[in-house]
Design a protein around this motif. Structure first.
Motif, PDB file in Angstrom:
ATOM      1  N   UNK A 149      46.805 -46.563  -5.303  1.00 61.80           N
ATOM      2  CA  UNK A 149      47.615 -45.827  -4.343  1.00 61.80           C
ATOM      3  C   UNK A 149      48.835 -46.694  -4.041  1.00 61.80           C
ATOM      4  N   UNK A 150      50.015 -46.190  -4.342  1.00 56.71           N
ATOM      5  CA  UNK A 150      51.223 -47.005  -4.263  1.00 56.71           C
ATOM      6  C   UNK A 150      51.526 -47.516  -2.862  1.00 56.71           C
ATOM      7  N   UNK A 151      51.222 -46.722  -1.846  1.00 59.72           N
ATOM      8  CA  UNK A 151      51.538 -47.121  -0.477  1.00 59.72           C
ATOM      9  C   UNK A 151      50.304 -47.568   0.292  1.00 59.72           C
ATOM     10  N   UNK A 152      49.209 -47.741  -0.416  1.00 59.58           N
ATOM     11  CA  UNK A 152      47.990 -48.315   0.146  1.00 59.58           C
ATOM     12  C   UNK A 152      47.377 -49.204  -0.938  1.00 59.58           C
ATOM     13  N   UNK A 153      47.957 -50.375  -1.181  1.00 60.40           N
ATOM     14  CA  UNK A 153      47.534 -51.198  -2.319  1.00 60.40           C
ATOM     15  C   UNK A 153      46.088 -51.684  -2.248  1.00 60.40           C
ATOM     16  N   UNK A 154      45.432 -51.534  -1.106  1.00 55.76           N
ATOM     17  CA  UNK A 154      44.022 -51.901  -1.010  1.00 55.76           C
ATOM     18  C   UNK A 154      43.116 -50.840  -1.620  1.00 55.76           C
ATOM     19  N   UNK A 155      43.678 -49.673  -1.942  1.00 52.81           N
ATOM     20  CA  UNK A 155      42.912 -48.580  -2.545  1.00 52.81           C
ATOM     21  C   UNK A 155      43.258 -48.539  -4.027  1.00 52.81           C
ATOM     22  N   UNK A 156      42.309 -48.955  -4.865  1.00 56.50           N
ATOM     23  CA  UNK A 156      42.580 -49.030  -6.300  1.00 56.50           C
ATOM     24  C   UNK A 156      41.274 -49.018  -7.080  1.00 56.50           C
ATOM     25  N   UNK A 157      41.400 -48.964  -8.385  1.00 58.72           N
ATOM     26  CA  UNK A 157      40.272 -49.090  -9.292  1.00 58.72           C
ATOM     27  C   UNK A 157      40.731 -49.818 -10.540  1.00 58.72           C
ATOM     28  N   UNK A 158      39.857 -50.630 -11.108  1.00 65.43           N
ATOM     29  CA  UNK A 158      40.159 -51.390 -12.315  1.00 65.43           C
ATOM     30  C   UNK A 158      39.089 -51.139 -13.367  1.00 65.43           C
ATOM     31  N   UNK A 159      39.512 -51.081 -14.612  1.00 61.97           N
ATOM     32  CA  UNK A 159      38.598 -50.939 -15.738  1.00 61.97           C
ATOM     33  C   UNK A 159      39.017 -51.966 -16.782  1.00 61.97           C
ATOM     34  N   UNK A 160      38.167 -52.988 -17.049  1.00 59.81           N
ATOM     35  CA  UNK A 160      38.540 -53.960 -18.072  1.00 59.81           C
ATOM     36  C   UNK A 160      38.579 -53.304 -19.451  1.00 59.81           C
ATOM     37  N   UNK A 161      39.487 -53.771 -20.297  1.00 61.12           N
ATOM     38  CA  UNK A 161      39.616 -53.244 -21.648  1.00 61.12           C
ATOM     39  C   UNK A 161      38.993 -54.205 -22.645  1.00 61.12           C
ATOM     40  N   UNK A 162      38.293 -53.663 -23.619  1.00 60.38           N
ATOM     41  CA  UNK A 162      37.758 -54.472 -24.704  1.00 60.38           C
ATOM     42  C   UNK A 162      38.888 -54.902 -25.628  1.00 60.38           C
TER      43      UNK A 162
END
Length: 168
Positions: A149-162
């Motif tokens: 979320x651009x204006x709420x940087x604490x709201x995010x998700x990450x997916x590592x790439x192989x």
């Protein structure tokens, strides 16, 4: 050591955050969940990626809350080309675009695919896909795919790439 002091009669509040550049080894869900799947559109050898192969990347995400202005940043290997930009050698048949929630803007950068959404609703499950042609051989260690979320940087998700191995 952090020391904070207050002088005066007001009731202050303080927010402190720290970030470190560490490798992402497992998925992170801080409001968004994202998964990624690579599907072969054209592949010289089944199960292997070679120079000239075309892959469709399918991104699936889930939002745990209403959120405005969300960006998906998915890195691509060096030398690869994102299709669907309207260039002369692009193929409209190879690029199927997106479904579900449509981005308001898509950035076809040299290093990543970025899609910007003006709004994603609570408990929204959506998919987005793009097509990329592999033009360079090598072993590529890509950074994590990120939705934020651009204006709420604490709201995010990450997916590592192989690691992506592209053979000549």
């Amino acid at each position: 050591t952090l020391t904070v002091s207050h002088q005066g009669t007001g009731k202050p509040w303080l927010r402190v955050s720290a970030a470190a550049r560490v490798p992402v080894t497992k998925a992170v869900d801080k409001g968004f969940t994202i998964t990624k799947n690579a599907v072969a559109v054209s592949q010289k050898v089944k199960g292997e990626w070679h120079v000239g192969d075309v892959m469709r990347i399918e991104l699936n995400a889930y939002s745990r809350q209403d959120m405005g202005w969300v960006v998906v940043n998915d890195p691509i290997p060096a030398g690869a080309v994102l299709l669907g930009r309207g260039l002369k050698r692009d193929s409209q048949l190879l690029d199927v675009g997106s479904n579900g929630w449509w981005p308001v803007y898509v950035e076809y950068a040299a290093d990543a695919y970025r899609a910007y959404y003006d709004y994603l609703p609570y408990k929204a499950a959506w998919t987005n896909s793009y097509t990329v042609r592999l033009n360079q051989a090598g072993t590529f260690k890509l950074p994590a795919t990120r939705i934020e979320a651009m204006y709420a940087p604490d709201v995010y998700g990450l997916k590592p790439n192989d690691d992506l191995v592209v053979k000549p």
